[in-house]
Design a protein around this motif. Sequence first.
Motif, PDB file in Angstrom:
ATOM      1  N   LYS A 213       0.837  -1.195   0.000  1.00  0.00           N
ATOM      2  CA  LYS A 213       0.000   0.000   0.000  1.00  0.00           C
ATOM      3  C   LYS A 213       0.876   1.251   0.000  1.00  0.00           C
ATOM      4  N   MET A 214       1.887   1.264   0.872  1.00  0.00           N
ATOM      5  CA  MET A 214       2.752   2.444   0.967  1.00  0.00           C
ATOM      6  C   MET A 214       3.635   2.604  -0.265  1.00  0.00           C
ATOM      7  N   ALA A 215       4.097   1.474  -0.788  1.00  0.00           N
ATOM      8  CA  ALA A 215       4.936   1.539  -1.992  1.00  0.00           C
ATOM      9  C   ALA A 215       4.128   2.050  -3.187  1.00  0.00           C
ATOM     10  N   ILE A 216       2.920   1.512  -3.372  1.00  0.00           N
ATOM     11  CA  ILE A 216       2.117   1.867  -4.553  1.00  0.00           C
ATOM     12  C   ILE A 216       1.733   3.345  -4.534  1.00  0.00           C
ATOM     13  N   THR A 217       1.476   3.890  -3.340  1.00  0.00           N
ATOM     14  CA  THR A 217       1.007   5.278  -3.264  1.00  0.00           C
ATOM     15  C   THR A 217       2.140   6.294  -3.160  1.00  0.00           C
ATOM     16  N   PHE A 218       3.322   5.861  -2.673  1.00  0.00           N
ATOM     17  CA  PHE A 218       4.355   6.873  -2.401  1.00  0.00           C
ATOM     18  C   PHE A 218       5.742   6.594  -2.955  1.00  0.00           C
ATOM     19  N   ASP A 219       6.039   5.346  -3.352  1.00  0.00           N
ATOM     20  CA  ASP A 219       7.448   5.070  -3.597  1.00  0.00           C
ATOM     21  C   ASP A 219       7.638   3.926  -4.609  1.00  0.00           C
ATOM     22  N   LYS A 220       7.842   4.301  -5.854  1.00  0.00           N
ATOM     23  CA  LYS A 220       7.976   3.296  -6.910  1.00  0.00           C
ATOM     24  C   LYS A 220       9.213   2.417  -6.708  1.00  0.00           C
TER      25      LYS A 220
ATOM     26  N   LEU B  41     -10.941   6.238 -14.404  1.00  0.00           N
ATOM     27  CA  LEU B  41     -10.676   7.679 -14.455  1.00  0.00           C
ATOM     28  C   LEU B  41      -9.401   8.014 -15.237  1.00  0.00           C
ATOM     29  N   GLY B  42      -8.763   6.991 -15.774  1.00  0.00           N
ATOM     30  CA  GLY B  42      -7.543   7.234 -16.553  1.00  0.00           C
ATOM     31  C   GLY B  42      -6.317   7.542 -15.724  1.00  0.00           C
ATOM     32  N   LEU B  43      -6.353   7.184 -14.420  1.00  0.00           N
ATOM     33  CA  LEU B  43      -5.195   7.456 -13.553  1.00  0.00           C
ATOM     34  C   LEU B  43      -4.157   6.345 -13.613  1.00  0.00           C
TER      35      LEU B  43
ATOM     36  N   ILE C 165      -9.255   7.254  -2.230  1.00  0.00           N
ATOM     37  CA  ILE C 165      -7.805   7.369  -2.306  1.00  0.00           C
ATOM     38  C   ILE C 165      -7.400   6.498  -3.483  1.00  0.00           C
ATOM     39  N   LEU C 166      -6.863   7.121  -4.500  1.00  0.00           N
ATOM     40  CA  LEU C 166      -6.580   6.374  -5.718  1.00  0.00           C
ATOM     41  C   LEU C 166      -5.107   6.478  -6.100  1.00  0.00           C
ATOM     42  N   ALA C 167      -4.552   5.331  -6.485  1.00  0.00           N
ATOM     43  CA  ALA C 167      -3.188   5.361  -7.000  1.00  0.00           C
ATOM     44  C   ALA C 167      -3.201   6.016  -8.376  1.00  0.00           C
ATOM     45  N   LYS C 168      -2.108   6.751  -8.641  1.00  0.00           N
ATOM     46  CA  LYS C 168      -1.928   7.369  -9.951  1.00  0.00           C
ATOM     47  C   LYS C 168      -0.630   6.770 -10.461  1.00  0.00           C
ATOM     48  N   ALA C 169      -0.689   6.005 -11.505  1.00  0.00           N
ATOM     49  CA  ALA C 169       0.442   5.175 -11.912  1.00  0.00           C
ATOM     50  C   ALA C 169       0.875   4.352 -10.689  1.00  0.00           C
ATOM     51  N   ILE C 170       2.173   4.078 -10.541  1.00  0.00           N
ATOM     52  CA  ILE C 170       2.659   3.392  -9.340  1.00  0.00           C
ATOM     53  C   ILE C 170       3.640   4.322  -8.652  1.00  0.00           C
ATOM     54  N   GLY C 171       3.390   4.624  -7.377  1.00  0.00           N
ATOM     55  CA  GLY C 171       4.261   5.520  -6.623  1.00  0.00           C
ATOM     56  C   GLY C 171       3.697   6.905  -6.409  1.00  0.00           C
ATOM     57  N   GLU C 172       2.461   7.136  -6.869  1.00  0.00           N
ATOM     58  CA  GLU C 172       1.811   8.419  -6.622  1.00  0.00           C
ATOM     59  C   GLU C 172       0.372   8.187  -6.189  1.00  0.00           C
TER      60      GLU C 172
END
Lengths: 350, 350
Positions: A179-186, A270-272, A320-327
């Motif tokens: 969860k933390m990697a996908i949202t903040f740290d590729k 949503l195209g994120l 709360i949605l991931a945008k690509a991986i790491g954002e």
Amino acid sequence: MQVNIPLKKVVDNSYDISIDTLKKIHFDTKVAIITNPKVAGLHLSYLLSFISAKELYIITLSDGEEYKNQESIDTILESLFNHRFNRKSMLIAFGGGVIGDMTGYAASIYQRGIDFIQIPTTLLSQVDASVGGKTGMNNAYGKNLIGAFHQPKAVFIDPYFLNTLAPREFGAGVAEMLKMAITFDKDFFEFLEDADLNDKELLAQAIKKAVETKASVVVKDEKEHGLRAALNYGHTFAHVIENETNYKEFLHGEAVAIGMIMANEVSLSLGLMSRDEILRVKNILQKYNLPTSYKIKNSNSFYDAFFLDKKSSDESVTFILAKAIGEVEIINNVEPSVIMSVLDKFGDVK
Amino acid sequence: MQVNIPLKKVVDNSYDISIDTLKKIHFDTKVAIITNPKVAGLHLSYLLSFISAKELYIITLSDGEEYKNQESIDTILESLFNHRFNRKSMLIAFGGGVIGDMTGYAASIYQRGIDFIQIPTTLLSQVDASVGGKTGMNNAYGKNLIGAFHQPKAVFIDPYFLNTLAPREFGAGVAEMLKMAITFDKDFFEFLEDADLNDKELLAQAIKKAVETKASVVVKDEKEHGLRAALNYGHTFAHVIENETNYKEFLHGEAVAIGMIMANEVSLSLGLMSRDEILRVKNILQKYNLPTSYKIKNSNSFYDAFFLDKKSSDESVTFILAKAIGEVEIINNVEPSVIMSVLDKFGDVK
């Protein structure tokens, strides 16, 4: 007439998290170790070879999320009153996230707040629940709906306790790391794609990285006015799944894994995120033997349940949605029809 | 390996206390007014001529200190959950100290903390309970033993509400003013010796002075690590008296009046006050029709009860003692024999 109460000041709630074999520590106060019978049976003697105190009490609560309730809180508080704990006394949470959350909450309301220390014994509580000061309990209305922000004085993460952890529990902890990697740290995500976490050294590195990632978010937004909400990635869905299954079918981290899959479908709509990216997330979840599917019986009641979740505002649900991986993106105005069509997908074959 | 969580930061819990006729105020959120049937019957229509909200709920709790318990807190919380209050919703405490403490406590634990406003309707809650952010409830072990520090967003003191206050309730409020005067401000004490508080202007001045005195203490020591304990002058004894009489015989302020008389006897024994000074305090308490005597049935059990009070440390009881008039000392090491002989005095004729 007016009187101003100028309560603006510097508050220092800083603390250290050590990731290491426990060290000997003596408390010159009353101490209560709050634990459950399973953890006590496996590890209490190990713990007691390190901890000593002027007076030491052990409070054993029934094991499981279904006991994260007012009755267990009352059990803790009554024991503290009976043993005349005072404002200088110390609680030690010794167990997983349930024990940590309840110990912290009891500490926050006992005599308007006393200190506590976290010694988490599961991977999930080591990387997630032990960082950030969220404490609380469940009630008839949902999960963690009663609680307080109350920071521990210290956190001791001893990887020794993971030796006895069941594989499913281990996976549940990895889910929170992911969860933390996908949202903040590729980079961290790619580390987890490649690493063999049976390697103790790599596991300790992963724990440290997860703790640092969460810490960096919490430091920016301790009380979840904004950014910290990002840590609920996957959780809006997971809480409904856990409620629907009475906390019995899935471990928390497993429900989060499914929740991330659902959130990613929204991101896709949503195209994120691209189809490739959501597949990459699905693959890594499967690498760690985490569930990736769930059959929604009734999309409407699933959707309605979002509004009981405390992260929701009056008329809209925060996603709360991931945008690509790491954002990550925090979005309040997702069209209900977008969510409904994602929920409907999970009502079909999956 | 070690990770530091640097949670040192500036926290601004400042708020204003207005002492004035209420002003019109609209809340663009869900609002719950927490009150009791007596206050609602007398004053709710007056309040509602000033307050409006997007959605307004009234939660009515049974009136009395004996209802300051978990059941009442649950009543509040269940209503908030049923009406889907969220983190932006607002609670308004509309009543005396019991309503204020419970509303603040419910606000502190609902979804880990939401905002609340105090509109105190008794003199005691206007001068004391509305300042300082102490919230809580009683339990089987004693008074205010469960709670939190949670500051209100604003306090509105409208002296209009005092028009319907019973004389005993008024006196109980004066007792808390006297407590602050005796421990911190000789000029204020002399003002209260001379003033006729039936004069509305003098009463408003006295309220303002009491609020300022308490505020100056709270600002220096919000969480009672030191100086703030001085505000418990008279209270160590009062809590035992209230417990012994099941909160039925005396109003809180009346018990505090007796408690101050007892504390002053300890001051006399230790040479901190003269016989003349303790007589002067007794005279002013009598001017405001406050009780100054209490028959202790059993000095030993009265003494033992101190140790259940949360202000006590492991082996010693902290006594807050006036030194002359207008100064205070916090003393941890009073000889038990000194206390016992004071308690024995109250077991005789008085």
